[in-house]
Enzyme design. Structure first.
Site, PDB file in Angstrom:
ATOM      1  N   GLU A  44       1.099  -1.250   0.216  1.00 45.86           N
ATOM      2  CA  GLU A  44      -0.038   0.222   0.184  1.00 45.86           C
ATOM      3  C   GLU A  44       0.934   1.551   0.115  1.00 45.86           C
ATOM      4  O   GLU A  44       1.586   0.797   0.339  1.00 45.86           O
ATOM      5  CB  GLU A  44      -0.714  -0.078   1.301  1.00 45.86           C
ATOM      6  CG  GLU A  44      -2.105  -0.933   1.117  1.00 45.86           C
ATOM      7  CD  GLU A  44      -3.245  -1.462   0.300  1.00 45.86           C
ATOM      8  OE1 GLU A  44      -3.298  -0.270  -0.421  1.00 45.86           O
ATOM      9  OE2 GLU A  44      -2.804  -2.359   0.120  1.00 45.86           O
ATOM     10  N   TYR A  77       4.302  -3.617  -9.075  1.00 48.21           N
ATOM     11  CA  TYR A  77       2.569  -4.259  -9.417  1.00 48.21           C
ATOM     12  C   TYR A  77       2.057  -5.245 -10.843  1.00 48.21           C
ATOM     13  O   TYR A  77       1.598  -5.966 -11.063  1.00 48.21           O
ATOM     14  CB  TYR A  77       1.523  -2.603  -9.296  1.00 48.21           C
ATOM     15  CG  TYR A  77       1.431  -2.900  -8.009  1.00 48.21           C
ATOM     16  CD1 TYR A  77       0.221  -3.205  -7.715  1.00 48.21           C
ATOM     17  CD2 TYR A  77       1.677  -2.180  -7.070  1.00 48.21           C
ATOM     18  CE1 TYR A  77      -0.401  -3.140  -6.212  1.00 48.21           C
ATOM     19  CE2 TYR A  77       0.885  -2.057  -5.517  1.00 48.21           C
ATOM     20  CZ  TYR A  77      -0.034  -2.943  -5.538  1.00 48.21           C
ATOM     21  OH  TYR A  77       0.011  -2.134  -3.943  1.00 48.21           O
ATOM     22  N   ASN A 109     -12.471   2.763  -3.905  1.00 47.06           N
ATOM     23  CA  ASN A 109     -12.512   3.025  -2.718  1.00 47.06           C
ATOM     24  C   ASN A 109     -12.670   4.573  -3.135  1.00 47.06           C
ATOM     25  O   ASN A 109     -11.595   5.212  -3.389  1.00 47.06           O
ATOM     26  CB  ASN A 109     -10.518   2.787  -2.318  1.00 47.06           C
ATOM     27  CG  ASN A 109     -10.617   3.262  -1.283  1.00 47.06           C
ATOM     28  OD1 ASN A 109     -10.961   4.280  -0.234  1.00 47.06           O
ATOM     29  ND2 ASN A 109      -9.322   3.426  -1.022  1.00 47.06           N
ATOM     30  N   ARG A 126      -7.525  12.674  -7.412  1.00 48.24           N
ATOM     31  CA  ARG A 126      -8.267  11.795  -7.957  1.00 48.24           C
ATOM     32  C   ARG A 126      -9.697  12.142  -8.240  1.00 48.24           C
ATOM     33  O   ARG A 126     -10.250  12.755  -9.592  1.00 48.24           O
ATOM     34  CB  ARG A 126      -8.460  10.711  -8.214  1.00 48.24           C
ATOM     35  CG  ARG A 126      -8.674  10.001  -6.915  1.00 48.24           C
ATOM     36  CD  ARG A 126      -7.972   8.228  -7.061  1.00 48.24           C
ATOM     37  NE  ARG A 126      -9.027   7.017  -6.365  1.00 48.24           N
ATOM     38  CZ  ARG A 126      -9.362   6.000  -6.042  1.00 48.24           C
ATOM     39  NH1 ARG A 126      -8.108   5.591  -6.988  1.00 48.24           N
ATOM     40  NH2 ARG A 126      -9.414   5.097  -5.176  1.00 48.24           N
ATOM     41  N   ASN A 175      -5.358   6.373  -5.871  1.00 50.67           N
ATOM     42  CA  ASN A 175      -5.580   6.688  -4.792  1.00 50.67           C
ATOM     43  C   ASN A 175      -4.835   7.485  -3.731  1.00 50.67           C
ATOM     44  O   ASN A 175      -5.272   8.601  -3.784  1.00 50.67           O
ATOM     45  CB  ASN A 175      -6.159   5.648  -3.714  1.00 50.67           C
ATOM     46  CG  ASN A 175      -4.874   4.491  -3.283  1.00 50.67           C
ATOM     47  OD1 ASN A 175      -3.370   5.245  -2.660  1.00 50.67           O
ATOM     48  ND2 ASN A 175      -5.406   3.976  -2.623  1.00 50.67           N
ATOM     49  N   TYR A 199       4.356   4.758  -6.410  1.00 53.17           N
ATOM     50  CA  TYR A 199       3.374   4.115  -6.590  1.00 53.17           C
ATOM     51  C   TYR A 199       2.937   3.315  -7.978  1.00 53.17           C
ATOM     52  O   TYR A 199       1.763   5.045  -8.123  1.00 53.17           O
ATOM     53  CB  TYR A 199       2.609   4.591  -5.641  1.00 53.17           C
ATOM     54  CG  TYR A 199       1.447   4.095  -4.689  1.00 53.17           C
ATOM     55  CD1 TYR A 199       1.604   2.633  -4.612  1.00 53.17           C
ATOM     56  CD2 TYR A 199      -0.051   4.085  -4.995  1.00 53.17           C
ATOM     57  CE1 TYR A 199      -0.044   1.894  -4.376  1.00 53.17           C
ATOM     58  CE2 TYR A 199      -0.852   4.263  -4.546  1.00 53.17           C
ATOM     59  CZ  TYR A 199      -0.521   2.119  -4.255  1.00 53.17           C
ATOM     60  OH  TYR A 199      -2.218   2.201  -3.771  1.00 53.17           O
TER      61      TYR A 199
END
Ligand code: NAG
Ligand code: NAG
Length: 354
Positions: A120, A151, A178, A185, A229, A235
């Site tokens: 995360e 990822y 989410n 965003r 997110n 990330y």
């Protein structure tokens, strides 16, 4: 008398030579001299990784390193009888209790490494106290982690025929589970929605999207909002790699374009920062919509690469095992907080056009 002396000298020399020979063999990597413990040779036994808690409380197939990822001599186990024998204990950050009561108790075998696993972003990872000097290695999407597992990745492919995207009946789509109003965003989405219809799916909109629907939706859209997110270095999640894989052009919101280009070719995606305003971005989307040749340029990378998405958490555990086979030195994760939650980079990027 002289003959006796010569005889003795001969034996001395012979003894000396044999000692030298043994010493030489000991220093030659391909020989093992008697004093060397076979255990110290990494090739002689498999590495045992104990999955301490199932990540997100979900089990997964443990017998996969060799067959799926070509990583051999790994034993993944969730059997806590191995607590004293395991070479490493894999601990998923999410599943650590606040007081660490659910971590292995009792003295740690000297050779054992604890792996801190977290995929995360810092914004979505609680800072549980007492984690400095507890773990030995980090396993994360970050490129500067000890064990860095992104990822997804593009891997070189043999020359492939020109890619023909599947039939599209929507321009822009977004699947979001989410949905939080405070996420940055959201501002981009709302602004974009003023100019282009965005087809939104997910728990809060239509209903839960199944795996198959997820694929069908993305591949039937020309563009997909790969909006992270939160904005953090490296990330870049499956939101990007799935869109690339399923043949929608990703519109990314996340770290800077430069950071994305460390993972995927610069002409495979559209970055929200590429345009002075969301209105300009929308204009560009319409242009691509009407000029097929321009749109197809976003698929040129497909002649040379194909997409691999990481199979969490099984693949991550196998990569950890592979790392341990190659890194036997003592190591301690001293400044976990300072490293992972370092806010000097990219946490709160200002919106450039408000
Ligand atoms: C994990 O899953 C098991 C079985 O599905 C369940 O019994 C257990 O309560 C769950 N634990 C947590 C912490 O959610
Ligand atoms: C792992 O970290 C612990 C805690 O800092 C340390 O005591 C131990 O020596 C380390 N072990 C290895 C194998 O690196």
């Amino acid at each position: 008398m002289l003959r006796w002396r010569l005889w003795r000298l001969f034996w001395y020399v012979a003894l000396l030579l044999s000692v030298l020979l043994i010493a030489m063999l000991c220093y030659t990597p391909s020989f093992h001299c008697l004093t060397q413990e076979p255990l110290e040779n990494p090739r002689h036994r498999p590495v045992v990784v104990l999955i301490w808690l199932w990540p997100f409380n979900k089990t997964f197939e443990l017998d996969l390193c060799s067959s799926l990822f070509n990583i051999h001599d790994c034993i993944l186990t969730a059997d806590r009888d191995f607590t004293d024998k395991a070479d490493a204990v894999l601990i998923h950050h999410r599943d650590i209790a606040w007081d660490k009561s659910n971590l292995p108790q009792g003295p740690r075998p000297p050779h054992q490494k604890w792996i801190w696993m977290n995929f995360e972003s810092p914004s979505n990872t609680v800072q549980i106290p007492g984690l400095d000097n507890l773990f030995n290695v980090s396993l994360s999407y970050r490129t500067d982690a000890d064990i860095s597992v992104p990822y997804g990745a593009l891997v070189q492919a043999e020359d492939i025929e020109d890619f023909v995207p599947s039939k599209k009946d929507k321009l822009v789509c977004w699947i979001v589970s989410n949905y939080r109003l405070h996420h940055k965003r959201m501002q981009y989405y709302k602004e974009l929605q003023k100019y282009v219809k965005v087809h939104v799916y997910g728990d809060l909109f239509e209903r839960h999207v199944s795996k198959q629907e997820y694929k069908d939706i993305i591949s039937s859209c020309k563009f997909y909002l790969s909006f992270e997110n939160s904005v953090h270095k490296d990330y870049i999640t499956e939101k990007l790699f799935n869109a690339l894989d399923l043949g929608a052009v990703p519109i990314v919101f996340g770290p800077a374009r430069k950071n994305y280009e460390r993972f995927v070719p610069g002409d495979s995606f559209i970055h929200v920062d590429d345009f002075p305003s969301i209105r300009a971005l929308a204009k560009h989307l319409f242009l691509l919509h009407h000029r097929e040749a321009l749109y197809l340029r976003y698929f040129r990378w497909r002649r040379h690469f194909h997409v691999m998405t990481t199979f969490f958490p099984g693949e991550n555990a196998c990569r950890a095992c592979e790392y341990l086979q190659q890194n036997r030195q003592y190591q301690v994760l001293k400044d976990l907080y300072q490293w992972f939650w370092d806010t000097s980079e990219g946490l709160d990027l200002p919106l450039s056009f408000y």
